[in-house]
Every structure is written in structure tokens, then in C-alpha cells.
Design an enzyme around this catalytic site. Structure first.
Site, mmCIF file in Angstrom:
data_model
loop_
_atom_site.group_PDB
_atom_site.id
_atom_site.type_symbol
_atom_site.label_atom_id
_atom_site.label_comp_id
_atom_site.label_asym_id
_atom_site.label_seq_id
_atom_site.Cartn_x
_atom_site.Cartn_y
_atom_site.Cartn_z
ATOM 1 N N GLU A 189 -60.809 0.109 -26.642
ATOM 2 C CA GLU A 189 -60.413 1.505 -26.800
ATOM 3 C C GLU A 189 -59.608 1.729 -28.075
ATOM 4 O O GLU A 189 -59.812 2.715 -28.780
ATOM 5 C CB GLU A 189 -59.600 1.944 -25.580
ATOM 6 C CG GLU A 189 -59.049 3.352 -25.667
ATOM 7 C CD GLU A 189 -58.211 3.735 -24.467
ATOM 8 O OE1 GLU A 189 -57.619 4.824 -24.481
ATOM 9 O OE2 GLU A 189 -58.135 2.937 -23.500
ATOM 10 N N ASP B 124 -50.051 1.049 -23.854
ATOM 11 C CA ASP B 124 -51.430 1.304 -23.421
ATOM 12 C C ASP B 124 -52.426 0.502 -24.259
ATOM 13 O O ASP B 124 -53.106 1.066 -25.107
ATOM 14 C CB ASP B 124 -51.744 2.798 -23.512
ATOM 15 C CG ASP B 124 -53.052 3.160 -22.852
ATOM 16 O OD1 ASP B 124 -53.597 2.339 -22.097
ATOM 17 O OD2 ASP B 124 -53.543 4.284 -23.081
ATOM 18 N N GLU C 42 -51.630 10.673 -15.615
ATOM 19 C CA GLU C 42 -52.702 11.368 -16.327
ATOM 20 C C GLU C 42 -53.516 12.283 -15.405
ATOM 21 O O GLU C 42 -54.740 12.321 -15.450
ATOM 22 C CB GLU C 42 -53.608 10.354 -17.026
ATOM 23 C CG GLU C 42 -52.870 9.523 -18.060
ATOM 24 C CD GLU C 42 -53.728 8.489 -18.761
ATOM 25 O OE1 GLU C 42 -53.387 8.127 -19.896
ATOM 26 O OE2 GLU C 42 -54.718 8.039 -18.163
#
Length: 711
Positions: free
Chosen positions: A404, A376, A302
């Protein structure tokens, strides 16, 4: 009216009702409430004659904790004395000596273990080999008293199964928090090192009370500035606060720091100048923080720089830093969340491909930090295939405590259920019983270095975690890091008693609500193995239609592959063959449509919409009914909590109720948006029992949320 008279007219009725607005229960005390005991006499007798042997900053904290507890337990200012002679003391807290210990127990309790004993005369002995062990033992004894429980006749013995039990803060130096949903970062770098906020002490105290012994205070998307003298001085001030609580400070290291700070032309891990730069930097850090724990590193992922930039392996990168830290006793936690700049055939395979070939190539002070699943932090994932695949390289677990992908601040999801599902999964690498928990506690492969990390959900909100019930996830993570065999039922029961009340009419329904909440959220978000269908970037709300972004593996359509022919990601031999990364026993079971647990069905298979499931219903009907079930349970939680108002203070009851209502509302949003999207491919009506959406698909696709926290 005079303003003072107006204030009195507000205060007097409240005071007459026994309610103090100045001391409302706003959640700041977490599970350390120390509310009055139902039967305080026995504990009062014990705490009336205490002997604490020794003198240290840690023991000073221990004494303060006993005083705080006494004031709360007995609902009064109850000064304690700590210097009774052993013969007259009722509560003895001391490090062990041969004359004062059970001869049958000659083994060491280690740096952090403790034992609680009660003799025939009713006196309590909290014993350990170290002051930190005594602090942990004291917290445990106070928690037993708060929960109305007794020390077993044979005593209570506890030692951590995991050596390093760490919180990872994704906090930036400007006080924003990546994936943070409870306010700003609690670390005020601008005021450090000269101002030490009381919250830093309270944070360390809370962590010590559940056995967390390490913290990484900076984001894995690292800023090299934290390695400069200006910030090392600030970090050292935090380390000084944490040390008496048994907490070690770690920092994130940006791989390109030699270029950004040292003005070197390269950060190549095999370059001698780069190696020397990191050696000198490590020496500098230890001058500021003598017990510095080491580095956490995110590389080649990322946008973060890493050894890939120089055609080097992950082992080359990790070993560079490990060699610099080794003389000082530091470790490197090297994240396995690595994937290339190009979209792969299956993102789930990437970490295994990057790391497994280098098993045994890492230095002995490197531990590879592996997310619980291969994608993830999804609402549900099979365990990561690296667990069990690297017997010569210590692996540590990385869980996400912050939510998240699970509704963020407002959705109540009790995460120890998710953690336990992963920890007790069988890898089969050494035959049946080779669970993930045995990998990370070192018992399966003989690791000499063990650790677990949790991505923190802590912020400046008064209750620390945004949602009062998200405190239970912080608490539960600590309990499972200490002992991965601890059951979610035990954790939920303990947290409720410490945080609210021992009343069974409260404990029973709320514990049920907690234990069902993870499956409920999976149902209204991603049932039957669906994954990564959240909204773009901020991941708040549904987005199964997300497609055509600059990376395919950051879209929803990449993962669900819905069409008129079916839905799901084929990871069997006929597809990406990610299943090959698991043991043969799991390949056989999960590769078979008839044998695979349905919770993983669409994770490993692309399935026809009319495929019959175990319920006898088609895939489409079962999916729709799972979404509806999640909605129904979210609504039931609202009703359950409303009926418990008499057991909870008004402030916390109202706060939780408002969030539960948001969750129920957004569960409907998830159900309607996802079913409308997938229905255009399934081309079937909703089954009986599923509420029809009130809006059309275009409405949901048009929703745009701006300024979502944590993004």
C-alpha cells in the site's frame, strides 16, 4: 495467406528454438516451478521406488505433488508408483511408530512438525505425526531437491514456532480488493458454492508449500452479508477445498451485524439479546463449517462500528464474540488498529492507550492483532509499543504483504527485510534480548495462543501478485510465520532457486538486489524517519504537501511538521511523549539526538535543517543525498536485470524489466517532489551529487491520479 499457414510460420521457428508459446513461464506456478534438475539421477532413483503409508485426502494431494515434481524434475512424463514394500522403497513417507524411529528422539512432532532422514543405504524417510506434517515434509524435501541441496547427515527437523499462520484478504464480496494491486479478488462469490475454480486448489497448495495454515477470505472493513446462510454456504465450499491442505477458514465479523441482520435495536456487547444473537450465529456457522477458525474484527476505526458506540471497552467487544465461539473452539482476532473519531495529539499513541490498560481482561480465546508499527504499514516504522506491554494478553503480528505504501504493484521491495527488522527489534521489557519475535511466538510471556497475519497481495493477475518479485513477499511471509528467526538472506536464496534457477551468476546479483531493495525504497520515499507523506487516499506517489483534510492525522503535514525551524514529529517528553510507551532503555536511547539510530530520527524528533548528522553533513544535505541514493540504486537494478536475460525466460524477464523501469522513473518523481517541497523550508541549495529536478513544485502538486487500483 491461409490463417493456418500463418500460424505455422509463427510456431515452427519457436519450436525449433525449443520454445513453446503454449507453455510459457508466466509466473502462475510461483515457487513450485519444478524445473529440470541438473543432476536428476539420484532423485530419479529415489522417486522410482516410493512408499506412502496411509490413505486420506491430504495424502492424495501429497502423491499428486510428487507426480508433478517428477514430471518437472525429469522433463518427461514419469509415472510414479507409491506401494513399494518398505524393504525395497527408496522414499518412505509415513507417520511415526516406535519401531521405525530414532530411539534418541522420543518427543512429539505435534500436528504440523516433520523430520527428514536419510539412512546408510541412501533411502529417504519423511516422517510426521499427522498427514498434514507429512505434506509439509514432502514439500520441504522437494524444495531441497529443486535447490540442489541434501538432507543433513543428522536429519532435518522442523516444527512451526507460530501456531496460526494466516493470510488476511482485504477482498470484498463484489470482487474488488482494498489495497489490492494484482487484479480482482480470486474469490468468485457469485459462482460459489457450485463452481470450484481450480485457482482455489492452487492457492491452497501454494500456501501449504510454505506452511500457511489459515486464511481470512473477507475484508476487515466487513460486510455483514457474509454471515448470512447464503454466503455461509459459499464459505463452506471454500473451507472444503482448504481442509486437506491443512488450511483453516476464518471470516471477518461486522460488529453491527445483530442490527443489520438480526433487526435488533442495538449491538451493545453487554446486552443479553446481542449476546444471544452472536451465540446462535456461531452455532449456525459451525453447522456449515465444523472446523471454522473464528472471527477477525476491525472495530472503532475508519468508520467501522464497535464497542465505543456504547461506551464499552475493546475487551467488552472482543469477549462478546469470544464467548459465542468458545464452545466450538473458535478464536477472535481483535485488531488493535483503533482510533477515535477526533484527531488525537499523536495517532501513534492511540492503540496503546486503548488496549494496554485492559491487559488481562480478554478471554483466553482472544488474541489482539497488532500492526508492526504504530501508524500504518509505513516503509519504515519502529516496532509497535504494544509488543511487550501486554504480558497477560496474547498479541499477534500483522504485516502488510500488499504494498500500500511501498510503490504498490510496480516497485520491487523485498519485504522480509522489513519484517525481520521488526521481529528482531528488542523491546527490553524483560531485559536485553526481549525481541518482538519472542513476544509473538509466546516464549517471552508464556502465551498459549500464538499467531501471525499477513495482508495478502494476491489477485487474478496470471502471476498472482502483479510483480513477479512480489511472490517472494508472500513466500517470505510464510517462511517467517513458520520460524521468525529465518534470515532474509536464506529466504531470498531459496525463493530464487525455486522460482528461477540455481545458477550462481544469477543468484548472486539478484539476491543482492533483493536484500538492498527495502532500504533503497525507504531512501527514495521516506528517509531518516519521515513517514506518511504519500498522496491523499490512494497513497500512490508522493504528497508531502497534503494538508487541510477532514482528519488532520490523514494528512502529511500532521506527521512531518516541516517549517523553517526544522522537520520531524517530536515524540519525546517535550512533544507528544509517545516515547513513554517504550521501555526505559529505549526512551533513553531514542530520546537522545546523539544516540538515536538515524533511521528513526524524524519519527521521534523535530530537527533543525542544519543539525549535523553522523556523516558530518547537515540534515538537509543528508536527506537530499539519501533521496538520490535511492534513485541511483533503482537505476542500477534496471541494468542488473538487463544483463541477466540469458538466465530468465523471455516473458518473465520482459515483465520484470518493465516494472523495474517504472520504479526507477517513479523514484525520481519521489526525489524531485519531496526535495522541492522540503527545500522551501530548508532554504538551502541541493548538495553536490544530487540531480536537480526538471520540473517545479507546482507541477508535482498538480499531478492527479485517477482510478488507482485498490482504493
Amino acid at each position: 495467406m491461409n490463417p493456418y499457414l500463418r500460424l505455422l510460420t509463427f510456431l515452427i521457428p519457436l519450436l525449433l528454438q525449443g520454445i513453446s508459446p503454449l507453455f510459457s513461464k508466466d509466473g502462475y506456478k510461483l515457487w513450485l516451478q519444478y524445473h529440470p534438475l541438473e543432476s536428476p539421477q539420484k532423485v530419479q532413483r529415489l522417486m522410482g521406488a516410493i512408499r506412502v503409508e496411509g490413505d486420506s485426502p491430504t495424502l492424495a494431494i501429497l502423491k499428486k505433488e510428487l507426480q508433478l515434481a517428477a514430471n518437472g524434475f525429469f522433463d518427461e512424463n514419469h509415472p510414479l508408483a507409491f506401494d513399494y514394500q518398505e524393504e525395497s522403497a527408496r522414499l518412505i513417507i509415513s507417520k511415526r511408530s516406535p519401531q521405525r524411529w530414532d530411539p534418541a528422539d522420543k518427543g512429539s512432532l505435534g500436528r504440523e512438525g516433520f523430520r527428514l532422514l536419510q539412512n546408510d543405504a541412501g533411502a529417504i524417510w519423511i516422517a510426521a505425526d499427522t498427514d498434514i506434517g507429512l505434506l509439509y515434509g514432502t514439500f520441504k524435501w522437494l524444495q531441497l531437491m529443486q535447490a540442489g541441496q541434501s538432507i543433513p547427515a543428522a536429519g532435518f527437523h522442523s516444527e512451526p514456532k507460530i501456531q496460526r499462520r494466516i493470510l488476511n484478504h482485504w477482498d470484498n464480496l463484489n470482487r474488488t480488493v482494498e489495497r489490492g494491486y494484482a487484479g480482482a479478488s480470486i474469490w468468485n462469490w457469485h459462482r460459489l458454492p457450485d463452481h470450484i475454480d481450480q485457482q482455489y486448489h492452487d492457492y491452497a497448495r501454494a500456501n501449504a508449500s510454505i506452511g500457511i495454515n489459515g486464511t481470512v477470505v473477507t475484508n476487515v472493513n466487513a460486510n455483514a452479508l457474509v454471515l448470512t446462510p447464503e454466503y455461509l454456504e459459499k464459505a463452506a465450499a471454500l473451507a472444503d477445498v482448504f481442509r486437506p491442505y491443512g488450511i483453516t477458514l476464518y471470516l471477518t465479523a461486522r460488529f453491527s451485524a445483530p442490527m443489520e441482520l438480526g433487526r435488533l435495536p442495538t449491538a451493545d456487547p453487554l446486552d443479553p439479546e446481542v449476546q444471544e444473537w452472536w451465540k446462535k450465529k456461531a452455532e449456525e456457522i459451525y453447522q456449515y463449517i465444523p472446523d471454522f477458525g473464528g472471527f477477525l474484527v476491525k472495530a472503532d476505526s475508519e468508520g467501522q462500528p464497535g464497542p465505543h458506540n456504547y461506551q464499552r471497552s475493546q475487551a467488552d467487544g472482543a469477549n462478546l464474540l469470544a464467548d459465542a465461539l468458545k464452545p466450538h473452539g473458535g478464536i477472535v482476532m481483535w485488531r488493535a488498529f483503533v482510533y477515535s473519531e477526533d484527531t488525537p495529539d499523536d495517532r501513534a499513541k492511540q492503540a496503546y492507550q486503548e488496549f494496554q490498560p485492559y491487559d488481562g481482561s480478554f478471554r483466553d480465546n482472544v488474541i489482539v492483532q497488532v500492526k508492526n508499527g504504530a501508524i500504518d504499514f509505513q516503509p519504515r516504522e519502529p516496532f509497535h509499543p504494544l509488543f511487550g506491554a501486554m504480558p497477560q494478553t496474547p498479541l499477534m503480528m500483522e504485516f502488510q504483504i500488499t504494498q500500500e505504501y511501498l510503490g504498490q504493484a510496480t516497485h520491487h521491495v523485498f519485504l522480509p527485510s522489513l519484517y525481520t527488522e521488526v521481529l528482531q527489534s528488542d523491546t527490553y521489557v524483560n531485559g536485553p534480548g526481549s525481541t518482538v519475535s519472542k513476544v509473538i511466538d509466546g516464549s517471552l510471556h508464556g502465551y498459549s495462543l500464538t499467531a501471525m497475519a499477513g495482508v495478502a497481495n494476491i489477485g487474478t493477475d496470471r502471476n498472482w501478485t502483479g510483480h513477479h518479485f512480489h511472490q517472494a513477499n508472500w513466500f517470505g511471509y510464510g517462511r517467517l510465520a513458520w520460524d521468525p528467526q529465518t534470515s532474509p538472506e536464506t529466504i531470498a536464496d531459496e525463493w530464487l532457486r525455486l522460482t528461477f534457477t540455481n545458477a550462481p551468476e544469477f543468484i548472486k546479483p539478484v539476491k543482492k538486489m533483493m536484500l538492498q531493495s527495502h532500504e533503497m525504497a525507504v531512501n527514495y520515499m521516506t528517509p531518516l524517519g519521515l513517514h506518511h507523506i504519500m498522496a491523499w487516499s490512494h497513497h500512490y506517489g508522493p504528497g508531502p504537501w497534503v494538508t487541510d483534510r477532514h482528519r488532520d492525522d490523514w494528512t502529511a503535514t500532521y506527521y512531518h511538521k516541516a517549517s523553517e525551524n526544522g522537520v520531524g514529529f517530536d515524540r519525546t517528553a517535550s512533544g507528544s511523549n509517545a516515547l513513554e510507551q517504550y521501555a526505559p532503555e529505549l526512551q533513553e536511547k531514542w530520546g537522545n539526538l546523539q544516540q538515536i539510530p538515524e533511521k528513526y530520527l524524524l519519527w521521534f524528533h523535530h530537527v533543525r535543517w542544519d543539525h549535523p548528522l553522523k556523516s558530518g553533513r547537515t540534515l538537509w544535505d543528508e536527506m537530499a543525498l539519501r533521496y538520490q541514493k535511492g534513485v541511483d540504486e533503482a537505476r542500477e537494478n534496471v541494468a542488473t536485470w538487463q544483463n541477466l536475460q540469458s538466465h530468465v525466460d523471455e516473458e518473465r524477464h520482459a515483465h520484470v524489466l518493465s516494472f523495474l523501469k517504472i520504479q526507477a522513473k517513479e523514484a525520481v518523481w519521489w526525489k524531485d517532489a519531496c526535495l522541492l517541497y522540503f527545500q522551501q523550508f530548508a532554504q538551502s541549495p541541493l548538495p553536490d551529487g544530487v540531480e536537480p529536478p526538471e520540473k517545479n513544485l507546482e507541477y508535482f502538486m498538480g499531478i492527479r491520479h485517477r482510478y488507482v487500483p485498490g482504493n
